[in-house]
Design an enzyme around this catalytic site. Structure first.
Site, PDB file in Angstrom:
ATOM      1  N   ASN A   7      62.040  78.215  85.167  1.00  0.00           N
ATOM      2  CA  ASN A   7      61.829  79.541  84.588  1.00  0.00           C
ATOM      3  C   ASN A   7      62.601  79.571  83.275  1.00  0.00           C
ATOM      4  OD1 ASN A   7      62.305  82.276  83.799  1.00  0.00           O
ATOM      5  ND2 ASN A   7      61.786  82.972  85.854  1.00  0.00           N
ATOM      6  N   GLU A  34      57.767  82.514  83.250  1.00  0.00           N
ATOM      7  CA  GLU A  34      58.278  83.543  82.339  1.00  0.00           C
ATOM      8  C   GLU A  34      58.302  83.050  80.893  1.00  0.00           C
ATOM      9  OE1 GLU A  34      60.936  87.130  83.214  1.00  0.00           O
ATOM     10  OE2 GLU A  34      61.909  85.505  84.315  1.00  0.00           O
ATOM     11  N   ASP A 150      59.150  79.741  90.289  1.00  0.00           N
ATOM     12  CA  ASP A 150      60.140  80.762  90.624  1.00  0.00           C
ATOM     13  C   ASP A 150      59.505  81.651  91.682  1.00  0.00           C
ATOM     14  OD1 ASP A 150      61.851  82.895  90.818  1.00  0.00           O
ATOM     15  OD2 ASP A 150      61.814  83.418  88.692  1.00  0.00           O
ATOM     16  N   ASN A 152      61.160  83.833  93.557  1.00  0.00           N
ATOM     17  CA  ASN A 152      61.893  85.075  93.793  1.00  0.00           C
ATOM     18  C   ASN A 152      62.103  85.305  95.291  1.00  0.00           C
ATOM     19  OD1 ASN A 152      62.761  86.453  91.358  1.00  0.00           O
ATOM     20  ND2 ASN A 152      60.598  86.625  90.823  1.00  0.00           N
ATOM     21  N   ASP A 250      68.575  81.932  82.440  1.00  0.00           N
ATOM     22  CA  ASP A 250      69.417  82.196  83.611  1.00  0.00           C
ATOM     23  C   ASP A 250      69.003  81.335  84.806  1.00  0.00           C
ATOM     24  OD1 ASP A 250      67.061  83.667  83.658  1.00  0.00           O
ATOM     25  OD2 ASP A 250      68.022  85.606  83.965  1.00  0.00           O
TER      26      ASP A 250
END
Length: 259
Positions: A7, A34, A150, A152, A250
């Site tokens: 990401n 992203e 990702d 999540n 991040d």
């Protein structure tokens, strides 16, 4: 063959970090999430100059996924079927011809789902149900299939430094974790957990409150492998050092090597 998920948290903001990492890590296939860019705005030429083919499913300002590869895919599919009104760019699939046959790779960016008392959480669960249905159909092809992205999803308490801090978060809800487990139960292997059960194995550290410096992380970036892909897994690793770079994402790259 080295396959990586990352990401990037805005490809234009991280383009120099991305290019330096591509030169250093030398992956064969990269699944980005992203990218936060429309297709025509993706810095394609800079990536192609490093020897990569670029396929994107972009969206202005947020979401967006891409697959970078040293060889061109045979076919590319954009969007996860099952909800026609869903216009989020969260899914791209590419099929590659290799010396050992076909290889199917997906870059996915699963919805965050927060706050859980809004429509965002049911959307997350619907998306996961659509992914499960799609994956079950693809498994019938009996091909090496890699679902990289990702998710999540904090799958287990060990995947968070402070799991108690996440009990009210969509990433750690029982329904979220159950949906992830159903995907595993179809026959997928979590590549990282197949090679280590160590605590402190994280892929994301928030920008706030010194999370990186305190190693207050979570593991939410996963490579899920079909049985045919898992049989070829040689190694899995997290390239944690990238988080310490200037202007980092991040998240950090998560890599596998298949033979």
């Amino acid at each position: 063959m080295k396959i990586v998920t990352w990401n990037i948290n805005g490809v234009k903001a991280r383009i120099e970090v991305l290019k330096a990492w591509l030169r250093e890590s030398d992956p064969d296939i990269v699944c980005l999430q992203e990218i936060k860019s429309v297709d025509e705005g993706f810095p394609r030429e800079e990536i192609e100059a490093l020897g990569y083919h670029v396929e994107t499913n972009g969206q202005k300002g947020f979401n967006g996924v891409a697959i970078l590869s040293k060889t061109s895919p045979e076919e590319v599919t954009r969007g996860l079927p099952g909800e026609d009104e869903d216009d989020h760019a969260r899914f791209i699939e590419a099929v590659f011809s290799t010396e050992k046959g076909m290889l199917r790779v997906v870059s996915l960016y699963l919805p965050n789902g927060n706050p859980i008392d809004t429509e965002k959480f049911p959307y997350k669960l619907r998306w996961m149900a659509r992914l499960e249905k799609w994956a079950e159909e693809r498994l019938s092809l009996e091909e090496p299939l890699i679902l990289a992205g990702d998710y999540n999803v904090i799958a287990e308490p060990i995947d968070a430094r402070n799991p108690e801090a996440w009990v009210n978060d969509a990433l750690f809800q029982p329904e979220t974790r159950q949906a992830f487990r159903r995907l595993e139960n179809l026959g997928f292997t979590d590549a990282v957990r197949s090679v280590t059960d160590a605590a402190g194995t994280y892929t994301f550290w928030d920008y706030q409150a010194g999370a990186w410096q305190k190693n207050n992380g979570i593991r939410i970036d996963h490579l899920m492998l079909s049985p045919e892909a898992a049989n070829r897994l040689e190694s899995a690793s997290i390239e944690k050092h990238v988080r310490a770079r200037e202007k980092p994402s991040d998240h950090v790259p998560v890599a596998i090597i298949i033979v």
